[in-house]
Design an enzyme around this catalytic site. Structure first.
Site, short mmCIF file in Angstrom:
data_model
loop_
_atom_site.label_atom_id
_atom_site.label_comp_id
_atom_site.label_asym_id
_atom_site.label_seq_id
_atom_site.Cartn_x
_atom_site.Cartn_y
_atom_site.Cartn_z
N SER A 180 4.05 -0.16 0.95
CA SER A 180 3.09 -0.64 1.87
C SER A 180 2.57 -2.12 1.53
O SER A 180 2.45 -2.11 0.39
CB SER A 180 2.10 0.37 2.44
OG SER A 180 1.09 -0.34 3.17
N TYR B 78 -4.86 6.10 -0.28
CA TYR B 78 -3.72 5.54 0.26
C TYR B 78 -3.15 4.27 -0.56
O TYR B 78 -1.68 4.30 -0.81
CB TYR B 78 -3.85 5.43 1.80
CG TYR B 78 -2.33 4.91 2.40
CD1 TYR B 78 -1.26 5.68 2.31
CD2 TYR B 78 -2.31 3.81 2.82
CE1 TYR B 78 0.07 5.49 3.01
CE2 TYR B 78 -0.97 3.31 3.36
CZ TYR B 78 0.20 4.16 3.19
OH TYR B 78 1.26 3.72 4.02
N1 LIG Z 1 3.43 2.92 10.14
C1 LIG Z 1 2.95 1.93 9.27
O1 LIG Z 1 2.10 1.15 9.79
C2 LIG Z 1 3.42 1.97 8.05
C3 LIG Z 1 2.67 0.90 7.12
C4 LIG Z 1 3.02 0.84 5.84
C5 LIG Z 1 3.95 1.78 5.20
N2 LIG Z 1 4.51 2.95 6.01
C6 LIG Z 1 4.96 3.90 5.39
O2 LIG Z 1 6.15 4.26 5.99
C7 LIG Z 1 6.52 5.53 5.58
C8 LIG Z 1 7.10 6.30 7.09
O3 LIG Z 1 5.92 6.16 8.01
P1 LIG Z 1 6.05 6.10 9.28
O4 LIG Z 1 5.21 4.73 9.72
O5 LIG Z 1 7.55 5.98 9.88
O6 LIG Z 1 5.32 7.28 10.12
P2 LIG Z 1 5.58 8.53 10.81
O7 LIG Z 1 6.31 8.34 12.02
O8 LIG Z 1 4.41 9.59 10.67
O9 LIG Z 1 6.78 9.32 9.87
C9 LIG Z 1 6.16 9.91 8.57
C10 LIG Z 1 7.37 10.85 7.89
O10 LIG Z 1 7.18 11.43 6.81
C11 LIG Z 1 7.55 12.92 7.08
N3 LIG Z 1 6.61 13.58 6.04
C12 LIG Z 1 5.32 13.66 6.03
N4 LIG Z 1 4.64 14.62 5.35
C13 LIG Z 1 5.93 15.15 4.71
C14 LIG Z 1 5.96 16.33 4.13
N5 LIG Z 1 4.91 16.99 3.40
N6 LIG Z 1 7.16 16.55 3.62
C15 LIG Z 1 8.28 16.06 4.16
N7 LIG Z 1 8.16 15.07 4.99
C16 LIG Z 1 6.89 14.47 5.39
C17 LIG Z 1 7.15 13.12 8.50
O11 LIG Z 1 8.11 14.27 8.93
P3 LIG Z 1 7.42 15.80 9.31
O12 LIG Z 1 6.01 15.59 9.70
O13 LIG Z 1 8.48 16.38 10.21
O14 LIG Z 1 7.30 16.49 8.05
C18 LIG Z 1 7.78 11.89 9.08
O15 LIG Z 1 9.00 11.96 9.53
C19 LIG Z 1 5.69 6.07 5.14
O16 LIG Z 1 5.74 6.36 3.56
C20 LIG Z 1 4.25 5.25 5.26
O17 LIG Z 1 3.41 5.35 4.39
C21 LIG Z 1 4.01 2.97 7.53
#
Ligand SMILES: NC(=O)c1ccc[n+]([C@@H]2O[C@H](COP(=O)([O-])OP(=O)(O)OC[C@H]3O[C@@H](n4cnc5c(N)ncnc54)[C@H](OP(=O)(O)O)[C@@H]3O)[C@@H](O)[C@H]2O)c1
Length: 258
Positions: free
Chosen positions: A138, A151
């Protein structure tokens, strides 16, 4: 480059992970989708049925989950060419407003599972002399964020680890790339902040270019990818300003609570 390869994507049930699955499937890449919500993974597997898609339901906060996943992949006779450690979450809450359990749970998924999966799947990649690992960090990795401290620290771990492994594993034929998104429109921000602050909403990127930038960076062998001009400017600026300013600014913009 990824046509005919097999990619394992953690956190493939929504957001960036699901979009990467769509983009890789369009390139003819076979998929192993991992997350907790089986119904979401099954629906995506059906949508992408032109390629071979395997679904594995797993809670990566369980310390035994990475080894179970590795064993299950072997049991199904699959080989992983591309590992995408994308599963992760964050809370925008001060340290004392979160239980220790919540914070350690975040570290277990964002860091412990990512490290374990990288260690497990890198071994056979090194033996084959080929492999690709994309670790999702991130922009929060660039600076400490008061109000979102755990985080940001968990993502700094991902970035530092992955940048070192980029060099360490290169001679073995493995590419390790860090994708460092800024605000991206997924379920992440609802979970992290509850209702999105409208001033932050304006800076959110759609998921497609973020996923595309990560996959392109991986194919090109880049070390770190920051999608979007705004976020490249932001991370560049942190190198020019005094550290204390950066931390205070990060807290004021990203760590503020309503
Ligand atoms: N969106 C942003 O603004 C942003 C910014 C910077 C970095 N990121 C990073 O991008 C990555 C993806 O996030 P996203 O934005 O796509 O959010 P998201 O839509 O909430 O996706 C998160 C994914 O992680 C999975 N996950 C969470 N906890 C888990 C667990 N205990 N076991 C297995 N799977 C788990 C969730 O699946 P289930 O709930 O089905 O398990 C979901 O598929 C993350 O690492 C996040 O930190 C996001």
């Amino acid at each position: 480059m990824f046509s005919g390869k097999t990619a394992l994507i953690t956190g493939a049930s929504s957001g960036i992970g699901a979009e990467m699955a769509r983009q890789l499937a369009a390139l003819g890449c076979q998929l192993i989708l991992v997350a907790r919500r089986t119904e979401r993974l099954d629906a995506l597997a059906e949508e992408l049925s032109k390629v071979s898609v395997q679904v594995i339901t797993l809670d990566l906060s369980d310390p035994l989950a990475p080894q179970r996943l590795f064993d299950e992949v072997a049991r199904r006779g699959l080989k992983v060419d591309v590992l995408i450690n994308n599963a992760g979450f964050g809370f925008q809450k001060p340290l004392l407003a979160m239980s220790l359990e919540e914070q350690l749970g975040m570290v277990d998924v964002n860091d412990r599972a990512l490290l374990a999966l990288t260690r497990l799947f890198a071994q056979p990649m090194v033996e084959r002399g080929e492999g690709w690992i994309l670790n999702v960090s991130s922009v929060s990795a660039w600076f400490p964020i008061p109000g979102m401290a755990t985080y940001a620290a968990s993502k700094a771990f991902v970035q530092t680890l992955s940048r070192a492994l980029h060099e360490e594993l290169k001679p073995a034929g493995i590419t390790v790339t860090t994708l460092s998104p800024g605000g991206t429109r997924t379920e992440f921000s609802c979970k992290a902040r509850g209702k999105m602050d409208p001033s932050l909403e304006k800076a959110m990127m759609p998921v497609e270019p973020v996923a595309r930038a990560g996959l392109l960076g991986l194919a090109r062998g880049q070390s770190v990818v920051v999608p979007g001009m705004l976020y490249r400017f932001m991370t560049g600026l942190t190198r020019c300003l005094p550290d204390t300013w950066v931390v205070r600014l990060a807290g004021a913009v990203m760590g503020r609570h309503r």
